[in-house]
Structures are given as C-alpha cells and as structure tokens.
Write a protein that holds these residues in place. Sequence first.
Motif, PDB file in Angstrom:
ATOM      1  N   GLU A  95       0.818  -1.210   0.000  1.00  0.00           N
ATOM      2  CA  GLU A  95       0.000   0.000   0.000  1.00  0.00           C
ATOM      3  C   GLU A  95       0.854   1.263   0.000  1.00  0.00           C
ATOM      4  O   GLU A  95       0.514   2.269  -0.636  1.00  0.00           O
ATOM      5  N   ASN A  96       1.980   1.208   0.705  1.00  0.00           N
ATOM      6  CA  ASN A  96       2.849   2.381   0.822  1.00  0.00           C
ATOM      7  C   ASN A  96       3.986   2.393  -0.195  1.00  0.00           C
ATOM      8  O   ASN A  96       4.868   3.246  -0.120  1.00  0.00           O
ATOM      9  N   ALA A 207       6.770  12.430  -8.110  1.00  0.00           N
ATOM     10  CA  ALA A 207       5.430  12.981  -7.901  1.00  0.00           C
ATOM     11  C   ALA A 207       4.436  11.856  -7.591  1.00  0.00           C
ATOM     12  O   ALA A 207       3.549  12.009  -6.746  1.00  0.00           O
ATOM     13  N   ILE A 208       4.579  10.728  -8.269  1.00  0.00           N
ATOM     14  CA  ILE A 208       3.705   9.586  -7.985  1.00  0.00           C
ATOM     15  C   ILE A 208       3.935   9.098  -6.559  1.00  0.00           C
ATOM     16  O   ILE A 208       2.976   8.807  -5.832  1.00  0.00           O
ATOM     17  N   ALA A 209       5.183   9.015  -6.127  1.00  0.00           N
ATOM     18  CA  ALA A 209       5.472   8.601  -4.753  1.00  0.00           C
ATOM     19  C   ALA A 209       4.864   9.580  -3.751  1.00  0.00           C
ATOM     20  O   ALA A 209       4.328   9.170  -2.711  1.00  0.00           O
ATOM     21  N   SER A 210       4.923  10.862  -4.058  1.00  0.00           N
ATOM     22  CA  SER A 210       4.298  11.865  -3.186  1.00  0.00           C
ATOM     23  C   SER A 210       2.786  11.696  -3.155  1.00  0.00           C
ATOM     24  O   SER A 210       2.153  11.842  -2.100  1.00  0.00           O
ATOM     25  N   ALA A 211       2.194  11.381  -4.293  1.00  0.00           N
ATOM     26  CA  ALA A 211       0.754  11.164  -4.353  1.00  0.00           C
ATOM     27  C   ALA A 211       0.337   9.964  -3.508  1.00  0.00           C
ATOM     28  O   ALA A 211      -0.701   9.994  -2.824  1.00  0.00           O
ATOM     29  N   VAL A 212       1.135   8.913  -3.543  1.00  0.00           N
ATOM     30  CA  VAL A 212       0.855   7.733  -2.707  1.00  0.00           C
ATOM     31  C   VAL A 212       0.809   8.137  -1.239  1.00  0.00           C
ATOM     32  O   VAL A 212      -0.133   7.793  -0.501  1.00  0.00           O
ATOM     33  N   ARG A 213       1.809   8.880  -0.796  1.00  0.00           N
ATOM     34  CA  ARG A 213       1.870   9.281   0.618  1.00  0.00           C
ATOM     35  C   ARG A 213       0.701  10.192   0.986  1.00  0.00           C
ATOM     36  O   ARG A 213       0.112  10.057   2.065  1.00  0.00           O
ATOM     37  N   GLY A 218      -4.756  10.359   4.036  1.00  0.00           N
ATOM     38  CA  GLY A 218      -6.167  10.668   4.246  1.00  0.00           C
ATOM     39  C   GLY A 218      -6.942   9.545   4.909  1.00  0.00           C
ATOM     40  O   GLY A 218      -8.047   9.767   5.435  1.00  0.00           O
ATOM     41  N   PHE A 219      -6.391   8.327   4.881  1.00  0.00           N
ATOM     42  CA  PHE A 219      -7.044   7.178   5.507  1.00  0.00           C
ATOM     43  C   PHE A 219      -6.328   6.742   6.784  1.00  0.00           C
ATOM     44  O   PHE A 219      -6.666   5.713   7.360  1.00  0.00           O
ATOM     45  N   ASN A 220      -5.352   7.506   7.202  1.00  0.00           N
ATOM     46  CA  ASN A 220      -4.586   7.195   8.409  1.00  0.00           C
ATOM     47  C   ASN A 220      -5.035   8.116   9.534  1.00  0.00           C
ATOM     48  O   ASN A 220      -4.804   9.320   9.473  1.00  0.00           O
ATOM     49  N   PRO A 221      -5.679   7.567  10.572  1.00  0.00           N
ATOM     50  CA  PRO A 221      -6.180   8.434  11.642  1.00  0.00           C
ATOM     51  C   PRO A 221      -5.093   9.171  12.404  1.00  0.00           C
ATOM     52  O   PRO A 221      -5.365  10.156  13.092  1.00  0.00           O
ATOM     53  N   LYS A 222      -3.856   8.709  12.270  1.00  0.00           N
ATOM     54  CA  LYS A 222      -2.747   9.373  12.960  1.00  0.00           C
ATOM     55  C   LYS A 222      -2.103  10.464  12.104  1.00  0.00           C
ATOM     56  O   LYS A 222      -1.181  11.138  12.563  1.00  0.00           O
ATOM     57  N   ILE A 230       0.057  19.216   1.469  1.00  0.00           N
ATOM     58  CA  ILE A 230       0.817  20.475   1.401  1.00  0.00           C
ATOM     59  C   ILE A 230       2.317  20.193   1.402  1.00  0.00           C
ATOM     60  O   ILE A 230       3.080  20.736   0.584  1.00  0.00           O
ATOM     61  N   ASP A 231       2.731  19.317   2.324  1.00  0.00           N
ATOM     62  CA  ASP A 231       4.162  19.000   2.432  1.00  0.00           C
ATOM     63  C   ASP A 231       4.691  18.325   1.163  1.00  0.00           C
ATOM     64  O   ASP A 231       5.767  18.677   0.665  1.00  0.00           O
ATOM     65  N   GLU A 232       3.934  17.349   0.657  1.00  0.00           N
ATOM     66  CA  GLU A 232       4.383  16.623  -0.526  1.00  0.00           C
ATOM     67  C   GLU A 232       4.354  17.508  -1.773  1.00  0.00           C
ATOM     68  O   GLU A 232       5.222  17.402  -2.648  1.00  0.00           O
ATOM     69  N   PHE A 233       3.349  18.371  -1.857  1.00  0.00           N
ATOM     70  CA  PHE A 233       3.296  19.343  -2.959  1.00  0.00           C
ATOM     71  C   PHE A 233       4.551  20.208  -2.942  1.00  0.00           C
ATOM     72  O   PHE A 233       5.216  20.391  -3.973  1.00  0.00           O
ATOM     73  N   GLY A 234       4.908  20.703  -1.761  1.00  0.00           N
ATOM     74  CA  GLY A 234       6.115  21.512  -1.632  1.00  0.00           C
ATOM     75  C   GLY A 234       7.367  20.739  -1.983  1.00  0.00           C
ATOM     76  O   GLY A 234       8.266  21.259  -2.664  1.00  0.00           O
TER      77      GLY A 234
END
Length: 260
Positions: A95-96, A207-213, A218-222, A230-234
């Motif tokens: 998944e990651n 960019a694909i790796a950033s999209a995965v993260r 968004g599905f990780n409650p932590k 924002i961080d990955e976009f930067g």
Amino acid sequence: MTYQQLLVDLKSNILYITINRPQKLNALNREVLSELAHAIASAQIDRDVRAILITGAGEKAFVAGADISEFQSYNLEEGKQLAKDGHDHVFNAIENSSKPVIAAINGFALGGGLELAMACHIRIASDNAKLGLPEVTLGLIPGYGGTQRLAQLAGKGLAFEMIFTADMITAEKAQQIGLVNYVVSQSDLLAKAEELLNKIKQRAPLAIASAVRAINAGFNPKADGYQTEIDEFGNCFDTQDFKEGTTAFLEKRKAKFTGE
C-alpha cells in the motif's frame, strides 16, 4: 534472491510478480509472504523499476486464500504475530510502495488473496473473477487489513455484509461497488494492466510517490491528509522532475523524467 514461489521478471521498467502455486490456487504460505516482502522491498530501491504488476499463475486463481494448514494450531500470541508480520512486511508495504502497484485478478481472490489485491493501488479483474472474505467460516476475521480496506473501498455497510455472510461476489459486482477499477476478459487482463502501467510510468516518479503518501495519509487516523498534501506538494518543487515537467510544458514537448 532466487524465488521458489514467485515468478519475478522486469520488462520495460515494469516488475511482474506472479504468485506461482497454481496447484494450491496460489494460496499464501510463509514462503510466499516472505518472498513477496523481499520483492516489494527490493523494488523500492531499484531505479529500473517504475511500476509493479502482481498476479497469480494459471487461470483459476489470483490467490484463493491463505494456507490454513500452516496456522491451524496457532495460539493467541502466534495469531497476533502472524497478522502483524503480514501487515508490516507485505500488505502495508504494498500500500505504501513508492512505485505504483496494480493487481491483475485472474480468478478467485479470497481471504488473504482479496486482502493482497486491496493493498494494491489499482485493481483490474478478469470477468470470471470471484472475490470474497470467507474468514468467519473458519472462526476468524480478515487479518491482513481486510476489515479496514474493504470498508474504505466499498463502504462500511458492504464490508459488514461481505464479511458477515462470507459470500463471494462477481467481478461485475466488485466494479459496481468500487472494489475494482476495470473488468475485462481473461485474455485481455494483462494487456489492460500494461496499458495503465505504460501510461503511469511516463509520469514523474517522485510525484507519484508523493501522491501515494498524500492519498494514504487521508485514511490514516494518525496523519493529517491535507497537511501531508501540502508537504508533498512543496517537496515536488525541490526535484529535477518538476523543473523538467514545467520546462517541457512551456516548450510544448514531452517531458523526460528521471526520478530525481
């Protein structure tokens, strides 16, 4: 590493991983899981791998479940460790994965097989595929992420129904509920997966790796999915691929990404 239970082949920057136990309907045993963990981990550091395709040998099954004979005598602690090891080294690792992973579901995807497919980023099923989580018929529940990923993909109500009843669903039904992206004939299954992967591998790898993260956050409650975005976009602005992509766009040419 020489694999005994997998066929692993790198062609045109796509890593093909085929679970090769057709006589056992490609059931997951300790050796299969160990080899999958190694193959996925190795792919993350291999610059020649741009994408991964996972499928099963033969035409009957993707993976028809786990090898029950291996854990039938396990106690409480051994059961917990079995699930934890699978989560950590195989299913969460897929998944990651920084490299996009497509499951080509050729036939039965049951129990751990469906959980394996759901861990992949995209799923394509042959029209003869049957999918389900029958663990309650064994006095168990899904232990490799099935309770979580099925609810995320198909919704809570359908996850309850499929797990409570242990019923299989058709590939067509799976597409209707969002569990698979495409349904094609068995003969077109790999071609459809390759069509998608050949398109994906032309895009910027970092960019694909950033999209995965970002998507997974968004599905990780932590995690904070929006902050991760924002961080990955930067982070993308600090790559050569960003410079190449924007320059190519302005110069009206096709970008040549290097993953740097």
